[in-house]
Design a protein around this motif. Sequence first.
Motif, short mmCIF file in Angstrom:
data_model
loop_
_atom_site.label_atom_id
_atom_site.label_comp_id
_atom_site.label_asym_id
_atom_site.label_seq_id
_atom_site.Cartn_x
_atom_site.Cartn_y
_atom_site.Cartn_z
N ILE A 176 0.63 -1.27 -0.05
CA ILE A 176 -0.13 0.11 0.16
C ILE A 176 0.93 1.34 -0.02
N ARG A 177 0.35 2.38 -0.38
CA ARG A 177 0.95 3.74 -0.33
C ARG A 177 -0.23 4.60 -0.05
N LEU A 178 0.56 5.86 0.52
CA LEU A 178 -0.50 6.90 1.02
C LEU A 178 0.01 8.00 -0.23
N ILE A 179 -1.35 8.48 -0.74
CA ILE A 179 -0.95 9.27 -2.01
C ILE A 179 -1.84 10.85 -1.58
N GLY A 180 -1.14 11.87 -1.65
CA GLY A 180 -2.01 13.16 -1.66
C GLY A 180 -2.60 13.64 -3.03
N VAL A 181 -3.91 14.18 -3.15
CA VAL A 181 -4.48 14.52 -4.19
C VAL A 181 -4.11 16.13 -4.47
N ASP A 182 -3.52 16.48 -5.48
CA ASP A 182 -2.96 17.54 -6.08
C ASP A 182 -3.80 18.24 -7.14
N THR A 214 -15.85 14.23 -6.47
CA THR A 214 -15.33 12.91 -5.86
C THR A 214 -14.21 13.20 -4.66
N LEU A 215 -13.20 13.68 -5.24
CA LEU A 215 -11.99 14.10 -4.41
C LEU A 215 -11.68 15.67 -4.50
N GLN A 216 -10.94 16.03 -3.45
CA GLN A 216 -10.73 17.25 -3.25
C GLN A 216 -9.53 17.58 -3.17
N HIS A 217 -8.79 18.81 -3.49
CA HIS A 217 -7.32 19.02 -3.40
C HIS A 217 -6.85 18.75 -2.05
N LEU A 274 2.96 13.69 -19.57
CA LEU A 274 2.10 14.77 -19.13
C LEU A 274 2.69 15.64 -17.79
N THR A 275 3.08 15.04 -16.86
CA THR A 275 3.57 15.74 -15.82
C THR A 275 4.46 14.38 -15.02
N ALA A 276 5.43 15.21 -14.28
CA ALA A 276 6.39 14.29 -13.62
C ALA A 276 5.69 13.60 -12.42
N ASP A 277 4.76 14.48 -11.89
CA ASP A 277 3.96 13.86 -10.62
C ASP A 277 3.05 13.03 -10.86
N PRO A 278 2.46 12.39 -9.87
CA PRO A 278 1.66 11.27 -10.12
C PRO A 278 0.19 12.00 -10.43
N ILE A 279 -0.74 11.36 -11.14
CA ILE A 279 -2.03 12.04 -11.18
C ILE A 279 -3.22 11.06 -11.00
N VAL A 280 -4.01 11.47 -10.33
CA VAL A 280 -5.35 10.74 -9.90
C VAL A 280 -6.41 10.67 -10.98
N LEU A 308 -8.37 8.69 3.39
CA LEU A 308 -8.20 8.59 4.94
C LEU A 308 -8.29 9.92 5.70
N TYR A 309 -7.97 10.89 4.81
CA TYR A 309 -8.05 12.26 5.48
C TYR A 309 -8.76 13.27 4.29
N PRO A 310 -9.74 14.07 4.56
CA PRO A 310 -10.13 15.00 3.53
C PRO A 310 -9.32 16.22 3.37
N GLY A 311 -9.30 16.87 2.26
CA GLY A 311 -8.89 18.38 2.02
C GLY A 311 -9.89 19.13 2.32
N VAL A 312 -9.68 20.46 2.09
CA VAL A 312 -10.69 21.55 2.06
C VAL A 312 -11.55 21.32 1.00
#
Length: 201
Positions: free
Chosen positions: A44-50, A57-60, A88-94, A181-185
């Motif tokens: 498993i991994r923890l990933i933050g939405v950017d 569905t998901l927030q920043h 497209l980008t060097a960072d992971p995308i959701v 796991l934890y909501p953004g704003v």
Amino acid sequence: MDEREIQTDPGTEKGEKESWSLFEWFQALVCSVLVVVLLFTFAIRLIGVDGLSMVPTLQHGDRLLVVNSLLYHDYRQGDIVIARKESLTADPIVKRVIAVGGQKVDIDFSTGTVYVDDMPLEEDYINELTLTDEGTQFPLWVPEGSVFLMGDNRNHSSDSRSSRLGTVDTRYLIGKAVLLLYPGVDSVSGKREFSRIGLLE
């Protein structure tokens, strides 16, 4: 022959017990750390939405629990996945899986309707209809071993509609997001909606 009793020093015996308990505690700690490291390396991994491409569905700032592609590789339509493709980008995308290998994707940008295998998708998860054309030619057949990805915030998402990304080989997928796991704003209310915590569908 005289029989003599061998007596032990109670203090020494107590010290040995304490040393053994300390060793057992340390051993358990090391094993626990090792299990956690292996779990987060291979399972498993923890990933933050950017960004806002998966609203509503998901927030920043959302923090997601992601099952590694080593364990989950049978990707299906509707899965929320984490991809990495440097074109497209060097960072992971959701993004969300819209179609898998062998399926046909078509989009009518005049009505905002997405079709998979000539059937319109029922997309109650999107923020608005799909009206933005990003250069990919449709209809499109998804190659085997690849997926077609789109963000739920359709007109504010760079995804497989863009010729820079296109269909994505599943080897570029980090894994499937299974739990918030934890909501953004929240982008509308400006608050953290903790009621959103839970399994992702």
